[in-house]
Scaffold this motif. Structure first.
Motif, PDB file in Angstrom:
ATOM      1  N   ALA A 226       0.871  -1.180   0.000  1.00 42.25           N
ATOM      2  CA  ALA A 226       0.000   0.000   0.000  1.00 42.25           C
ATOM      3  C   ALA A 226       0.905   1.227   0.000  1.00 42.25           C
ATOM      4  N   GLY A 227       1.034   1.868  -1.142  1.00 41.53           N
ATOM      5  CA  GLY A 227       1.932   3.002  -1.266  1.00 41.53           C
ATOM      6  C   GLY A 227       1.207   4.329  -1.235  1.00 41.53           C
ATOM      7  N   ILE A 228       1.816   5.339  -1.841  1.00 42.90           N
ATOM      8  CA  ILE A 228       1.239   6.672  -1.910  1.00 42.90           C
ATOM      9  C   ILE A 228       1.464   7.224  -3.312  1.00 42.90           C
ATOM     10  N   ASN A 229       0.837   8.346  -3.603  1.00 44.48           N
ATOM     11  CA  ASN A 229       1.156   9.102  -4.811  1.00 44.48           C
ATOM     12  C   ASN A 229       2.282  10.064  -4.443  1.00 44.48           C
ATOM     13  N   GLY A 230       3.516   9.617  -4.608  1.00 44.28           N
ATOM     14  CA  GLY A 230       4.668  10.387  -4.139  1.00 44.28           C
ATOM     15  C   GLY A 230       5.671  10.674  -5.229  1.00 44.28           C
ATOM     16  N   ARG A 231       5.181  10.971  -6.421  1.00 47.54           N
ATOM     17  CA  ARG A 231       6.069  11.126  -7.585  1.00 47.54           C
ATOM     18  C   ARG A 231       6.627  12.544  -7.698  1.00 47.54           C
ATOM     19  N   LEU A 232       7.785  12.657  -8.325  1.00 52.25           N
ATOM     20  CA  LEU A 232       8.398  13.946  -8.634  1.00 52.25           C
ATOM     21  C   LEU A 232       8.030  14.351 -10.058  1.00 52.25           C
ATOM     22  N   ASP A 233       7.618  15.612 -10.221  1.00 51.46           N
ATOM     23  CA  ASP A 233       7.228  16.101 -11.545  1.00 51.46           C
ATOM     24  C   ASP A 233       8.443  16.353 -12.432  1.00 51.46           C
ATOM     25  N   GLU A 234       8.252  16.190 -13.726  1.00 47.14           N
ATOM     26  CA  GLU A 234       9.309  16.452 -14.700  1.00 47.14           C
ATOM     27  C   GLU A 234       9.747  17.921 -14.708  1.00 47.14           C
ATOM     28  N   ILE A 235       8.786  18.833 -14.581  1.00 44.64           N
ATOM     29  CA  ILE A 235       9.145  20.255 -14.606  1.00 44.64           C
ATOM     30  C   ILE A 235      10.051  20.588 -13.429  1.00 44.64           C
ATOM     31  N   GLN A 236       9.715  20.094 -12.221  1.00 40.78           N
ATOM     32  CA  GLN A 236      10.581  20.351 -11.068  1.00 40.78           C
ATOM     33  C   GLN A 236      11.968  19.747 -11.290  1.00 40.78           C
ATOM     34  N   ALA A 237      12.018  18.541 -11.823  1.00 41.26           N
ATOM     35  CA  ALA A 237      13.314  17.899 -12.064  1.00 41.26           C
ATOM     36  C   ALA A 237      14.147  18.702 -13.059  1.00 41.26           C
ATOM     37  N   ALA A 238      13.515  19.218 -14.109  1.00 43.47           N
ATOM     38  CA  ALA A 238      14.249  20.010 -15.105  1.00 43.47           C
ATOM     39  C   ALA A 238      14.799  21.284 -14.489  1.00 43.47           C
ATOM     40  N   ILE A 239      14.012  21.940 -13.651  1.00 45.41           N
ATOM     41  CA  ILE A 239      14.477  23.149 -12.962  1.00 45.41           C
ATOM     42  C   ILE A 239      15.652  22.816 -12.045  1.00 45.41           C
ATOM     43  N   LEU A 240      15.526  21.742 -11.302  1.00 43.23           N
ATOM     44  CA  LEU A 240      16.574  21.354 -10.354  1.00 43.23           C
ATOM     45  C   LEU A 240      17.864  20.962 -11.063  1.00 43.23           C
ATOM     46  N   ARG A 241      17.767  20.390 -12.232  1.00 41.18           N
ATOM     47  CA  ARG A 241      18.981  20.038 -12.982  1.00 41.18           C
ATOM     48  C   ARG A 241      19.759  21.292 -13.371  1.00 41.18           C
ATOM     49  N   VAL A 242      19.041  22.359 -13.723  1.00 35.59           N
ATOM     50  CA  VAL A 242      19.725  23.632 -14.004  1.00 35.59           C
ATOM     51  C   VAL A 242      20.391  24.152 -12.745  1.00 35.59           C
ATOM     52  N   LYS A 243      19.655  24.196 -11.658  1.00 31.55           N
ATOM     53  CA  LYS A 243      20.185  24.782 -10.429  1.00 31.55           C
ATOM     54  C   LYS A 243      21.303  23.937  -9.816  1.00 31.55           C
ATOM     55  N   LEU A 244      21.266  22.625 -10.056  1.00 27.82           N
ATOM     56  CA  LEU A 244      22.329  21.763  -9.556  1.00 27.82           C
ATOM     57  C   LEU A 244      23.679  22.150 -10.156  1.00 27.82           C
ATOM     58  N   ARG A 245      23.683  22.610 -11.393  1.00 26.22           N
ATOM     59  CA  ARG A 245      24.944  23.019 -12.034  1.00 26.22           C
ATOM     60  C   ARG A 245      25.583  24.197 -11.315  1.00 26.22           C
ATOM     61  N   TYR A 246      24.794  24.963 -10.576  1.00 32.60           N
ATOM     62  CA  TYR A 246      25.295  26.136  -9.855  1.00 32.60           C
ATOM     63  C   TYR A 246      25.461  25.887  -8.361  1.00 32.60           C
ATOM     64  N   LEU A 247      25.100  24.684  -7.886  1.00 34.87           N
ATOM     65  CA  LEU A 247      25.029  24.467  -6.447  1.00 34.87           C
ATOM     66  C   LEU A 247      26.379  24.603  -5.761  1.00 34.87           C
ATOM     67  N   ARG A 248      27.418  23.999  -6.308  1.00 30.59           N
ATOM     68  CA  ARG A 248      28.725  24.091  -5.643  1.00 30.59           C
ATOM     69  C   ARG A 248      29.186  25.544  -5.524  1.00 30.59           C
ATOM     70  N   GLU A 249      28.992  26.311  -6.590  1.00 31.08           N
ATOM     71  CA  GLU A 249      29.374  27.722  -6.518  1.00 31.08           C
ATOM     72  C   GLU A 249      28.506  28.465  -5.511  1.00 31.08           C
ATOM     73  N   GLU A 250      27.218  28.160  -5.468  1.00 26.44           N
ATOM     74  CA  GLU A 250      26.345  28.863  -4.531  1.00 26.44           C
ATOM     75  C   GLU A 250      26.663  28.497  -3.079  1.00 26.44           C
TER      76      GLU A 250
END
Length: 369
Positions: A226-250
């Protein structure tokens, strides 16, 4: 002045984010597609673990870890009281019972001696420890990992505030049997809504979490749990992939902000800056100080246009929802003292030197009056 000014980062890489979002919209793949898969792979490498599973929030990441571990129903899980409510809330949701443990007064993270005392006193009743890496600083896993191994309990890292931090070169998110992080917009790696990630070295645990995030489905329309609806959206993932490229500098920019704060506050005895133990680095999700006359100071700073926050004004063990657990006032003295004294100052990678000086000058003026 904003407490966390997300607009400054957006001005820097907003066009890349917009292009990534448009790419997803044009693809018409909106849930658990190639962007989520790519983000999972990139963050697993960033943290240094074999498996990462994208989920709907940091809260659900913690919950799914507890569910996937299949701990004994009703067993105790040691948690700090000085943290966001989700850390203890998910314990209840998973059919377990939170047991609050006091913090180290310097780091605000779980006190290993307090954890050891609880494990010894409650021997046989504790199934897990959730150690929060609070304000961006990893918990003391040098002590907690062998301690949990000694007592045969599962260790989980709540890394919802600490992605990008390290302990002796090892990344936050890599500690314990599994770790959870959050992509809430104000986090060091924040999206444009809710999102989270589970990190683990265990293949079977990761696969169970992958099933639980889609209602317990292991193949089309076949459900083992018995699970949940706990999925990550594609739009959020795409945004996070951009921001991840800047994370070490930030993170480096956050460290610059923290260093200047600490330098300027060094001559203010009424203000105790954050303590970073040897071998630790922080992702500086918050810059939290201990102060005298906190409420008066906060009002004074607000009048000067300086926003502040208190994390957390009422510890979890004193919240109505946890009253039945039987932790009266005075039962966690360091937690309660911190709740009376802490104050978080503006912190983000793009805070300007003149803004930091203005904040500290007004702090000094308040105590000179």
């Amino acid at each position: 002045m904003r407490f966390i000014d997300l607009s400054r980062g957006y001005r820097r890489y907003g066009r890349e984010i917009e292009e990534a979002v448009l790419r997803v919209l044009r693809s018409t793949r909106y849930v658990l597609g190639p962007e989520v898969e790519a983000l999972e792979e990139e963050l697993a490498r960033f943290v240094g673990v074999p498996r990462a599973v994208g989920v709907s929030s940091g809260t659900d990441a913690l919950y799914l870890i507890l569910r996937a571990l299949e701990l004994p129903s009703g067993s105790l899980v040691l948690v700090p009281s000085f943290t966001f409510v989700a850390t203890a809330e998910v314990v209840f949701r998973a059919g377990l019972k939170p047991y609050f443990v006091d913090i180290d007064p310097l780091t605000y993270n779980l006190s290993p001696p307090a954890v050891k005392e609880a494990l010894e006193r409650l021997k046989g009743r504790v199934s897990a420890v959730i150690a929060v890496s609070l304000f961006g600083l990893p918990a003391d896993f040098r002590a907690l990992e062998p301690l949990c191994e000694e007592y045969g309990v599962v260790l989980i890292e709540d890394a919802c505030q600490s992605l990008g931090a390290k302990l002796e070169g090892r990344a936050s998110g890599s500690f314990g049997q599994a770790a959870a992080t959050s992509f809430f917009p104000s986090k060091p790696l924040g999206g444009a809504g809710d999102g989270g990630m589970v990190f683990t070295r265990e293949v079977s645990l990761a696969e169970r979490i992958r099933a639980l995030r889609v209602h317990g489905q292991t193949r089309p329309y076949y459900y083992e749990w018995a699970g949940i609806n706990g999925r990550l959206d594609e739009i959020q993932a795409a945004i996070l992939r951009v921001k991840l490229r800047y994370l070490r500098e930030e993170i480096r920019l956050r460290q610059r902000v923290a260093d200047l704060y600490r330098e300027l506050l060094s001559g203010v005895p009424e203000v105790v800056p954050p303590h970073i133990p040897e071998g630790f680095t922080s992702s500086w999700a918050q810059f939290t100080v201990r102060v005298k006359a906190r409420d008066e100071l906060r009002k004074w700073l607000a009048e000067k246009g300086i926003p502040t926050a208190v994390y957390y004004p009422l510890p979890l063990h004193l919240q109505p929802v946890f009253r039945e657990l039987g932790f009266p006032p005075g039962s966690l003295p360091e937690t309660e003292r911190a709740a009376r004294e802490v104050l978080s100052l503006p912190m983000h990678p793009y805070l300007k030197e003149e803004e930091i000086r203005y904040i500290v000058d007004n702090l000094k003026e308040f105590y000179r009056r």
